[in-house]
Enzyme design. Structure first.
Site, short mmCIF file in Angstrom:
data_model
loop_
_atom_site.label_atom_id
_atom_site.label_comp_id
_atom_site.label_asym_id
_atom_site.label_seq_id
_atom_site.Cartn_x
_atom_site.Cartn_y
_atom_site.Cartn_z
N SER A 250 0.80 -1.23 0.00
CA SER A 250 0.00 0.00 0.00
C SER A 250 0.82 1.27 0.00
O SER A 250 0.35 2.31 -0.46
CB SER A 250 -0.95 0.02 1.21
OG SER A 250 -1.86 -1.05 1.12
N SER A 251 2.04 1.25 0.51
CA SER A 251 2.81 2.49 0.62
C SER A 251 4.29 2.18 0.50
O SER A 251 4.72 1.04 0.72
CB SER A 251 2.53 3.17 1.97
OG SER A 251 3.00 2.38 3.04
#
Length: 701
Positions: free
Chosen positions: A28-29
């Site tokens: 996600s990041s």
């Protein structure tokens, strides 16, 4: 119809293996990619499971383009878009991912993938089992997995937001600080120790208090070549303050930042999905009104302005937006209308707008068009500007007359204070330039002479700083020459003299329309107009800044004498003067001397009086009153008609003979009937001349 399939892995057919297998990898990041490498490694190991399912390693494609990207949307997730394209082209036999949350975190993208896989017969596999989107029970499980994935993300966001809000309620959540503030090692917030930063920000607030417009402050700073301190929010922290040219956005950012008022605020903006820009992954936001801020802790750190002044600045900024329908006045502009933005309708109490008419578009008119714009009804009223502004100008000058000396002294003090502020700004600016040059010199001296690789670079930096310092000194000298730094005694006397003659200062060429409007707003809060209460007059109600109110009547210019305020008096006066046997020109002179004016405003002329007499059927007074001229007057003289009948000629011939001197007559006044002297002998002679002339003309013909 959804088909029913077995739950064993025998559902993988030769047709599936004939196509490609795609392993989708996502984190996600970027932080998760760096610190949670086990999860990433676990996703890459799905390739081994694909090989066990019967796919050759070279036919297993890994899609890892979306590492470090959120799954909340497919925007900017080019790996997911590529996967959708491959499924739609029929190239995929199986799509494998660790779980549904890796593929998508929202149901729209998830069900789009399921629909395509069901349509093209593509299987989906996670870390536990295989699913056939075409089978009812598998489709149900996959749908539940997508719902749980989206719900899980929602719960994570809720927990994070609650924790963030709770921390902000204590004032412990670290928020980006503007250039005028700095956070110490102990977490406390203090003013930026740089004196130039402090003085520049205080100058912005001081000038806004005076000019009451962000654009006016921006223009003031640009005229003085004064930069604004800015702290960039991008890049590694801590962020150093940089200096940028003044523009409206930077000035407004300073004026609207509650941190400069000593307040800790959380929730100044809220997300608005409608404002999302196409092609951008960022959610649009809109500003929240100060009264709706989620958390506002006042007096948490030193401030540049107090809270009351900060709120007054917000109201002024909102009022500067020209929205009459929202009861906002707008800033004073350069048009001629003196009451722009502060005039209201005396009939419906709504703010009146402004338009310019005339051949050159320079004749202003106040209009109330609220009902006309919303429901198509006729305009409430239109009021011509010039007579109203003239009356308001008279009221303003009369109200300020007792305080002219005090105003002049106050203006003198403001000039001296502004000169001191500018001198202080230039002093700090020059001091910074000298410090930068000295610092560059010390860096150059600290390097070893033999290290020419570094010495040359430091030498160039030193030279640039020296040139910058010299340029600032030259700009300072130019400023000193263009603007007097000190006020002499002669200047003081001149300023006091101007203050004592306020009307001359008001009408001076250097006083702009915006300046006059600003003066009006400092004295008058609002003005109501109504031109339908009394014929020919405009009712003016002035609400002063002190709260007092006064009412006045102003005679207005009209299109016809039916709406003229003095129509009855003018008519009666014309009848009286006409009865005194005065001619139209004399009547016009008398009316002008008595202060009467025409419907359009100019002075009366003889032709205008003649037109009015014809319109009002006021006959010219004869020698015998208003009766028709007789053939012969009482003194024995003849009228023009009587002389023409006696001589047997036309009235026009009588006028010609009077002009040539063949007949003698008199008028009591110009425009009065003629009294022609005609003896019997003269009548016989003239008739003989007429017959002789007629015979001669007949023979020639």
């Amino acid at each position: 119809m959804l088909s029913t399939a077995s739950l064993t892995e025998e559902r993988i057919t030769t047709a599936h293996r004939a196509k490609l297998l795609y392993v989708y990898v996502r984190q996600s990041s970027p932080g998760q990619v760096r610190h949670h490498q086990e999860s990433t490694e676990l996703q890459y190991r799905l390739v081994e499971r694909a090989v066990l399912l019967g796919w050759p390693r070279e036919r297993v494609h890994v899609i890892d383009d979306d590492l470090g990207k959120s799954g909340t949307s497919s925007t900017d997730r080019y790996g997911f878009q590529r996967l959708i394209a491959e499924v739609g082209l029929g190239k995929a036999g199986l799509v494998m991912s660790l779980d549904a949350s890796r593929l998508a975190r929202n149901n729209r993208d998830w069900h789009q993938l399921l629909e395509l896989c069901s349509l093209f017969g593509v299987l989906i596999a996670d870390g536990e089992r295989l699913y056939d989107p075409g089978a009812y029970h598998d489709r149900l499980l996959l749908g539940l997995s997508g719902i749980m994935s989206e719900a899980e993300l929602h719960q994570i966001k809720v927990r994070l937001h609650q924790g963030e809000r709770q921390k902000a309620a204590r004032g412990e959540l670290r928020l980006p600080l503007p250039a005028g503030l700095m956070q110490g090692r102990d977490g406390s917030v203090t003013l930026n120790p740089d004196e130039e930063v402090q003085e520049r920000l205080r100058l912005v607030f001081t000038k806004f208090r005076e000019l009451r417009s962000a654009k006016a402050v921006m223009r003031y700073l640009r005229r003085g070549n004064l930069l604004l301190p800015v702290r960039p929010l991008h890049g590694p922290a801590p962020h150093d303050v940089v200096w940028r040219p003044a523009d409206s956005a930077r000035v407004i950012h300073i004026l609207k930042n509650p941190a400069y008022a000593g307040a800790y605020v959380y929730g100044r903006r809220r997300p608005d999905p409608i404002r999302r820009q196409p092609g951008s992954g960022r959610v649009g936001t809109i500003a929240v009104a100060p009264e709706d801020w989620a958390i506002c802790l006042k007096d948490t750190h030193p401030a540049y302005v107090d809270w009351n002044e900060f709120m007054a600045n917000q109201r002024q900024l909102a009022d500067n937006l020209n929205h009459y329908d929202k009861d906002r006045r707008g800033v004073p502009r350069k048009g001629r209308a003196l009451l722009q933005g502060i005039v209201c309708c005396g009939r419906c109490a709504r703010r009146m707008c402004l338009r310019y008419s005339g051949p050159n578009g320079d004749y202003p008119v106040y209009m109330c068009v609220a009902d006309h714009g919303s429901t198509g009804q006729p305009r409430c009223q239109e009021v011509r500007v010039l007579p109203i502004d003239a009356e308001v100008e008279r009221l303003i000058l009369t109200a300020l007359a007792p305080d002219q000396i005090a105003l002049a002294i106050a203006a003198l003090g403001e000039i001296e204070e502004e000169t001191r502020l500018l001198e202080r700004q230039w002093s700090l600016k020059r001091e910074r330039a000298r410090y930068d040059a000295e610092r560059a010199r010390r860096q150059y001296d600290a390097v070893e002479p033999e290290n020419r690789l570094v010495a040359r670079s430091l030498e160039r930096v030193w030279e640039d700083k020296l040139r910058r310092a010299e340029q600032i000194e030259q700009e300072y000298e130019v400023w000193r020459r263009e603007q007097s730094v000190s006020i002499t005694d002669a200047d003081r006397q001149q300023i006091l003299a101007l203050g004592e003659d306020l009307p001359a200062l008001w009408r001076a060429a250097t006083t702009t329309a915006a300046d006059r409007k600003q003066i009006v707003r400092l004295v008058i809060k609002e003005i109501a107009l109504d031109q339908k209460r009394r014929r020919g007059f405009v009712w003016v109600r002035v609400i002063w800044q002190t709260g007092a109110a006064s009412e006045h009547w102003v005679q207005r210019q009209v299109q016809s004498y039916m709406a003229h305020a003095d129509a009855d008096r003018i008519r009666n006066r014309i009848i009286e003067l006409n009865a005194q046997q005065k001619m139209d020109g004399e009547i016009a002179t008398t009316l002008n001397q008595e202060g009467f004016r025409t419907a359009h405003g100019p002075a009366f002329t003889g032709n205008m009086v003649h037109v009015l007499r014809k319109r009002w059927r006021i006959a010219t007074v004869k020698i015998n009153g208003t009766a028709e001229n007789p053939q012969r007057w009482s003194d024995g003289s003849y009228s023009v008609q009587g002389a023409a009948e006696i001589l047997g000629i036309t009235s026009q011939t009588i006028f010609d003979w009077l002009r040539k001197g063949w007949l003698s007559g008199r008028q009591l006044a110009k425009g009065m009937p003629w009294q022609i002297s005609l003896s019997p002998e003269q009548a016989v002679e003239l008739r003989t001349r007429v017959r002789r002339t007629s015979r001669s003309q007949g023979e020639e013909s």
